[in-house]
Design an enzyme around this catalytic site. Structure first.
Site, PDB file in Angstrom:
ATOM      1  N   PRO A  83       0.818  -1.227   0.000  1.00 36.02           N
ATOM      2  CA  PRO A  83       0.000   0.000   0.000  1.00 36.02           C
ATOM      3  C   PRO A  83       0.839   1.258   0.000  1.00 36.02           C
ATOM      4  O   PRO A  83       1.847   1.353   0.699  1.00 36.02           O
ATOM      5  CB  PRO A  83      -0.819  -0.148   1.279  1.00 36.02           C
ATOM      6  CG  PRO A  83      -0.986  -1.627   1.431  1.00 36.02           C
ATOM      7  CD  PRO A  83       0.333  -2.207   0.976  1.00 36.02           C
ATOM      8  N   CYS A  84       0.396   2.239  -0.795  1.00 36.89           N
ATOM      9  CA  CYS A  84       1.253   3.377  -1.094  1.00 36.89           C
ATOM     10  C   CYS A  84       0.690   4.721  -0.654  1.00 36.89           C
ATOM     11  O   CYS A  84       1.309   5.743  -0.898  1.00 36.89           O
ATOM     12  CB  CYS A  84       1.517   3.426  -2.597  1.00 36.89           C
ATOM     13  SG  CYS A  84       0.007   3.578  -3.592  1.00 36.89           S
TER      14      CYS A  84
END
Length: 323
Positions: A83-84
């Site tokens: 996840p960014c």
């Protein structure tokens, strides 16, 4: 076949790129010698889409932090777009040390315990510059300590045949005992980008639910910022980066939209299928759930066409481990 484990798999953009055997924009992307043996995500709606499109007997909905490495099968390649949101340049005030930002450590943990020959990680462009590069250095050091020689590169997806100006960091690690250097693939479409018209065949469509209301248009015109009409897309160029917010009803955001009729000030959002094409999903790829679910899955996905090229590029590293 080389065995692949997919973490943070979502609806399967990276997995489609790894497996191959699909057609996009009139080009066939051949089947690759990879077998998906395990896919994990915390979003079961995204996994419902994954189940529709892949033959994988071990699709798990769960929190990676609670997954014991012993429960993950042996594999040759570990893939994960951790996840960014915390690394995004869109929201530079986001805490880069929150729980989601630390999820890369879970991918490191699995790599360290399972020791696949190669891992491939994906993240946003902002990871390179956040905190003057100290965050990406920390991530790379963690993978190196897990036993890998690590390389990174900023990839422009448009250079690989995706009709979108999406830029992503790809991190590839090769286990140290293999003694082979990984080389990123050459960009086949560099300076020869696919236009948005590949995804949007007609500006004007009949279904009115995709058009923004007059109130939304007036709200955009009165906005106290410089965005206004700047994100209306030109069909002759690649699209700006699509996100998970494509179901929005407001025009005051950073998401690209279509200006159907300048005189009538008629704007619309992309249909789910258009958005999927922008991400380079073939029209044969099915999405489970509501349109809102589909938009979120599409925006969060890794473009399959880009990842197909990355998958092909690791084959020389893998040697004779196929079964």
């Amino acid at each position: 076949m080389y065995k692949v484990v997919s973490l943070f798999s979502g609806c399967g953009g990276a997995d489609l790129g790894i497996v191959g055997n699909f057609e996009f924009n009139g080009k066939k992307y051949d089947e690759n010698p990879f077998s998906l043996v395990y896919a994990l995500d915390i979003d079961n709606k995204a996994l419902n889409t994954h189940r529709l499109n892949f033959k994988c007997d071990n699709v798990v909905c769960g929190d990676i932090c609670e997954i014991d490495a012993k429960d993950i099968p042996e594999h040759d390649v570990l893939v994960g777009g951790f996840p960014c949101q915390s690394f995004s340049t869109v929201n530079p005030t986001k805490d880069p040390f929150d729980d989601r930002a630390n999820l890369y450590k879970q991918m490191v943990r699995i790599a360290k315990e399972k020791q696949p020959k190669v891992f491939i990680a994906e993240n946003v462009k902002g990871l390179l510059t956040l905190h003057k590069g100290s965050i990406i250095a920390k991530v790379i050091k963690a993978f190196e300590d897990a036993g890998y020689i690590v390389k990174k590169q900023l990839i422009r997806c448009a250079d690989y045949g995706v009709p979108q100006k999406r830029e992503r960091v790809i991190i590839v690690g090769v286990r140290k005992d293999i003694h082979q250097e990984y080389i990123f693939p050459e960009a086949p479409n560099e300076n020869n980008w696919q236009s948005l018209s590949v995804a949007v065949h007609n500006l004007a469509i009949e279904d009115k639910k995709y058009y923004f209301s007059e109130k939304a248009v007036q709200g955009m015109k009165n906005a106290k910022n410089n965005m206004k009409r700047g994100l209306a897309q030109n069909l002759d160029e690649p699209c700006l980066t699509v996100t998970s917010h494509l179901a929005k009803v407001s025009l005051n955001s950073r998401d690209p939209v279509l200006l159907v009729d300048p005189e009538k000030e008629l704007y619309r959002r992309f249909t789910p299928r258009e958005a999927a094409r922008i991400q380079s999903f073939p029209d044969s790829f099915q999405f489970a759930g509501s349109e809102t679910d589909a938009y979120r899955q599409i925006g969060n996905a890794i473009p399959p066409v880009m990842f197909w090229h990355i998958a092909k590029s690791i084959l020389p590293i893998l040697g004779d481990t196929k079964e």
